[in-house]
Each structure stands twice: as C-alpha cells, then as structure tokens.
Design a protein around this motif. Sequence first.
Motif, PDB file in Angstrom:
ATOM      1  N   PRO A  45      38.804  41.203   5.710  1.00 33.17           N
ATOM      2  CA  PRO A  45      38.362  41.342   4.321  1.00 33.17           C
ATOM      3  C   PRO A  45      38.592  40.041   3.541  1.00 33.17           C
ATOM      4  O   PRO A  45      39.647  39.410   3.641  1.00 33.17           O
ATOM      5  CB  PRO A  45      39.245  42.470   3.788  1.00 33.17           C
ATOM      6  CG  PRO A  45      39.650  43.237   4.999  1.00 33.17           C
ATOM      7  CD  PRO A  45      39.799  42.215   6.088  1.00 33.17           C
ATOM      8  N   THR A  46      37.576  39.631   2.784  1.00 32.52           N
ATOM      9  CA  THR A  46      37.658  38.397   1.993  1.00 32.52           C
ATOM     10  C   THR A  46      37.244  38.702   0.564  1.00 32.52           C
ATOM     11  O   THR A  46      36.054  38.792   0.263  1.00 32.52           O
ATOM     12  CB  THR A  46      36.723  37.316   2.577  1.00 32.52           C
ATOM     13  OG1 THR A  46      36.985  37.159   3.974  1.00 32.52           O
ATOM     14  CG2 THR A  46      36.938  35.981   1.872  1.00 32.52           C
ATOM     15  N   PRO A  47      38.217  38.901  -0.334  1.00 32.55           N
ATOM     16  CA  PRO A  47      37.871  39.234  -1.715  1.00 32.55           C
ATOM     17  C   PRO A  47      37.262  38.041  -2.451  1.00 32.55           C
ATOM     18  O   PRO A  47      37.917  37.028  -2.678  1.00 32.55           O
ATOM     19  CB  PRO A  47      39.223  39.631  -2.326  1.00 32.55           C
ATOM     20  CG  PRO A  47      40.242  38.887  -1.510  1.00 32.55           C
ATOM     21  CD  PRO A  47      39.682  38.824  -0.120  1.00 32.55           C
ATOM     22  N   ALA A  48      35.996  38.165  -2.769  1.00 35.11           N
ATOM     23  CA  ALA A  48      35.299  37.106  -3.501  1.00 35.11           C
ATOM     24  C   ALA A  48      34.063  37.710  -4.142  1.00 35.11           C
ATOM     25  O   ALA A  48      33.566  38.749  -3.709  1.00 35.11           O
ATOM     26  CB  ALA A  48      34.913  35.948  -2.580  1.00 35.11           C
ATOM     27  N   SER A  49      33.584  37.065  -5.180  1.00 36.56           N
ATOM     28  CA  SER A  49      32.373  37.541  -5.854  1.00 36.56           C
ATOM     29  C   SER A  49      31.499  36.355  -6.225  1.00 36.56           C
ATOM     30  O   SER A  49      31.966  35.219  -6.370  1.00 36.56           O
ATOM     31  CB  SER A  49      32.726  38.335  -7.117  1.00 36.56           C
ATOM     32  OG  SER A  49      33.382  37.510  -8.064  1.00 36.56           O
ATOM     33  N   LEU A  50      30.210  36.636  -6.357  1.00 33.08           N
ATOM     34  CA  LEU A  50      29.224  35.648  -6.792  1.00 33.08           C
ATOM     35  C   LEU A  50      28.383  36.273  -7.895  1.00 33.08           C
ATOM     36  O   LEU A  50      27.751  37.306  -7.681  1.00 33.08           O
ATOM     37  CB  LEU A  50      28.331  35.227  -5.623  1.00 33.08           C
ATOM     38  CG  LEU A  50      27.041  34.459  -5.956  1.00 33.08           C
ATOM     39  CD1 LEU A  50      27.363  33.174  -6.705  1.00 33.08           C
ATOM     40  CD2 LEU A  50      26.242  34.177  -4.688  1.00 33.08           C
ATOM     41  N   THR A  51      28.414  35.665  -9.062  1.00 36.58           N
ATOM     42  CA  THR A  51      27.644  36.138 -10.211  1.00 36.58           C
ATOM     43  C   THR A  51      26.592  35.085 -10.558  1.00 36.58           C
ATOM     44  O   THR A  51      26.896  33.892 -10.584  1.00 36.58           O
ATOM     45  CB  THR A  51      28.562  36.351 -11.432  1.00 36.58           C
ATOM     46  OG1 THR A  51      29.651  37.196 -11.063  1.00 36.58           O
ATOM     47  CG2 THR A  51      27.801  36.996 -12.572  1.00 36.58           C
ATOM     48  N   VAL A  52      25.364  35.532 -10.811  1.00 34.53           N
ATOM     49  CA  VAL A  52      24.270  34.601 -11.088  1.00 34.53           C
ATOM     50  C   VAL A  52      23.598  34.958 -12.404  1.00 34.53           C
ATOM     51  O   VAL A  52      23.270  36.126 -12.633  1.00 34.53           O
ATOM     52  CB  VAL A  52      23.217  34.626  -9.957  1.00 34.53           C
ATOM     53  CG1 VAL A  52      22.148  33.563 -10.201  1.00 34.53           C
ATOM     54  CG2 VAL A  52      23.863  34.439  -8.599  1.00 34.53           C
ATOM     55  N   HIS A  53      23.423  33.978 -13.269  1.00 30.28           N
ATOM     56  CA  HIS A  53      22.632  34.203 -14.473  1.00 30.28           C
ATOM     57  C   HIS A  53      22.108  32.888 -15.021  1.00 30.28           C
ATOM     58  O   HIS A  53      22.588  31.808 -14.658  1.00 30.28           O
ATOM     59  CB  HIS A  53      23.417  34.973 -15.542  1.00 30.28           C
ATOM     60  CG  HIS A  53      24.677  34.321 -15.991  1.00 30.28           C
ATOM     61  ND1 HIS A  53      24.854  33.796 -17.232  1.00 30.28           N
ATOM     62  CD2 HIS A  53      25.865  34.141 -15.359  1.00 30.28           C
ATOM     63  CE1 HIS A  53      26.078  33.314 -17.363  1.00 30.28           C
ATOM     64  NE2 HIS A  53      26.703  33.507 -16.246  1.00 30.28           N
ATOM     65  N   ALA A  54      21.085  33.006 -15.848  1.00 26.52           N
ATOM     66  CA  ALA A  54      20.453  31.838 -16.458  1.00 26.52           C
ATOM     67  C   ALA A  54      20.717  31.895 -17.962  1.00 26.52           C
ATOM     68  O   ALA A  54      19.986  32.574 -18.694  1.00 26.52           O
ATOM     69  CB  ALA A  54      18.947  31.833 -16.175  1.00 26.52           C
ATOM     70  N   PRO A  55      21.765  31.222 -18.446  1.00 28.55           N
ATOM     71  CA  PRO A  55      22.094  31.266 -19.876  1.00 28.55           C
ATOM     72  C   PRO A  55      20.920  30.814 -20.734  1.00 28.55           C
ATOM     73  O   PRO A  55      20.381  29.726 -20.550  1.00 28.55           O
ATOM     74  CB  PRO A  55      23.283  30.299 -19.996  1.00 28.55           C
ATOM     75  CG  PRO A  55      23.855  30.224 -18.611  1.00 28.55           C
ATOM     76  CD  PRO A  55      22.678  30.363 -17.686  1.00 28.55           C
TER      77      PRO A  55
END
Length: 203
Positions: free
Chosen positions: A79-89
Amino acid sequence: MAPRLTFQLPGRWLAVDPRDRAAASLRIDEVVCEVVGTADDAAIARRRLRDQLRTVVERAADASAHALFLCIEIVPDLPTPASLTVHAPAGMRMTPAVGTSADAVLAVLQESFRVLDVEGAETARRLDGPRASMLRIDRVHEEHVEEEGVEAVSTRLEAEYWFAVPGSKQVVLASFATPLGEIRSAMLNLFDSIALAASFGTE
C-alpha cells in the motif's frame, strides 16, 4: 475547449469525481474494505484510512478540482498512500503581454511565486517531459495525529506541478500529496516520473 491532462499512473489508483461527494464516499468505502478487509480486528485501520481518503476528497472539492486519483498500491501488496488532484485555476492565466510559449508562461509564473512569497517558491524547478513542460514546487508539513490516546507526528509532502497548456497562456495544476514525507526524495522521484509522462489532449 478545456485542456485535458492525461496521466499514466503506475500500480493501482482509484479515480473519483470530487464534485460528487456522495459517490466518492461510496467508492472510498468499497476500496477501504478491499484493501484493509472486513474483519472485526481491522475496524480501526478501516476507519483511519477511510477518514484520510475522505479528507483528501473534501480538500479536492474545496479547491474546485475536476479530477482526483487515490493511490492504492504502486507494486502488488505494498500500500502506498498518495493522491493526485488536477484542476485548472480560472484565475491563473498570464497577462496579455506574455507569450504562449512554455518558457514565457512558466518564467512569469515562477516570478509571481517569488514576488508573492508563495510557500515552497524557493524549491521551484523547471521540468520538461516529451509532451509537456511544467514548474514544480514542493513543501513538507508536520501533522500531529492521535489514535486511541497515542499521539504521533506525520510528515506530509505536497508537490505541485504547474503545467503550461500548449499554445495558450493557461496553466493546469496537478497536485500530489502523501504522508510519506520522511522519504521525500523517493516520493518526489515517483511524482516526477508520473508528471514527466503526462500529455495534453482536449475535451
């Protein structure tokens, strides 16, 4: 046409739409049960992981993100706790005087980070992949967590990749986060490899 940034994610990741919190919560419950199991003695681990993932979803929703990916594992059974969030401000378009080349857009962006004293601005680094160019900044936070009366310190790493949208003055932000900040170099290498393989399309 809105820019679409496509990633090649290694291992297993859960894709959720942070704009639909109810659906995201259900998906998180399903994955937590799959990863941790349903045994009674795993209740604490399930609750802790569920709370962590829901917090990530809340932060992504508050930031008006349009995509969120939660890492389950990079290699099997690890298990590798990580996240990726993507947005265009919406407010992150360069001024009309700035050209549309990646060099021009990212240079102005880096200077604005310096002038505004943005946290992590001193770590700014230009990265160029085969299909996209970006500016990376990172920061580390110490967070105090408590579990059944026991307090511990967790080191959270955040790495922001500001991508220059080809042929425009716009940027897209891909933000990685992990509680594995103690191994900052290893996690940055992982995040860099994912960001450098990203590419733009349209939708």
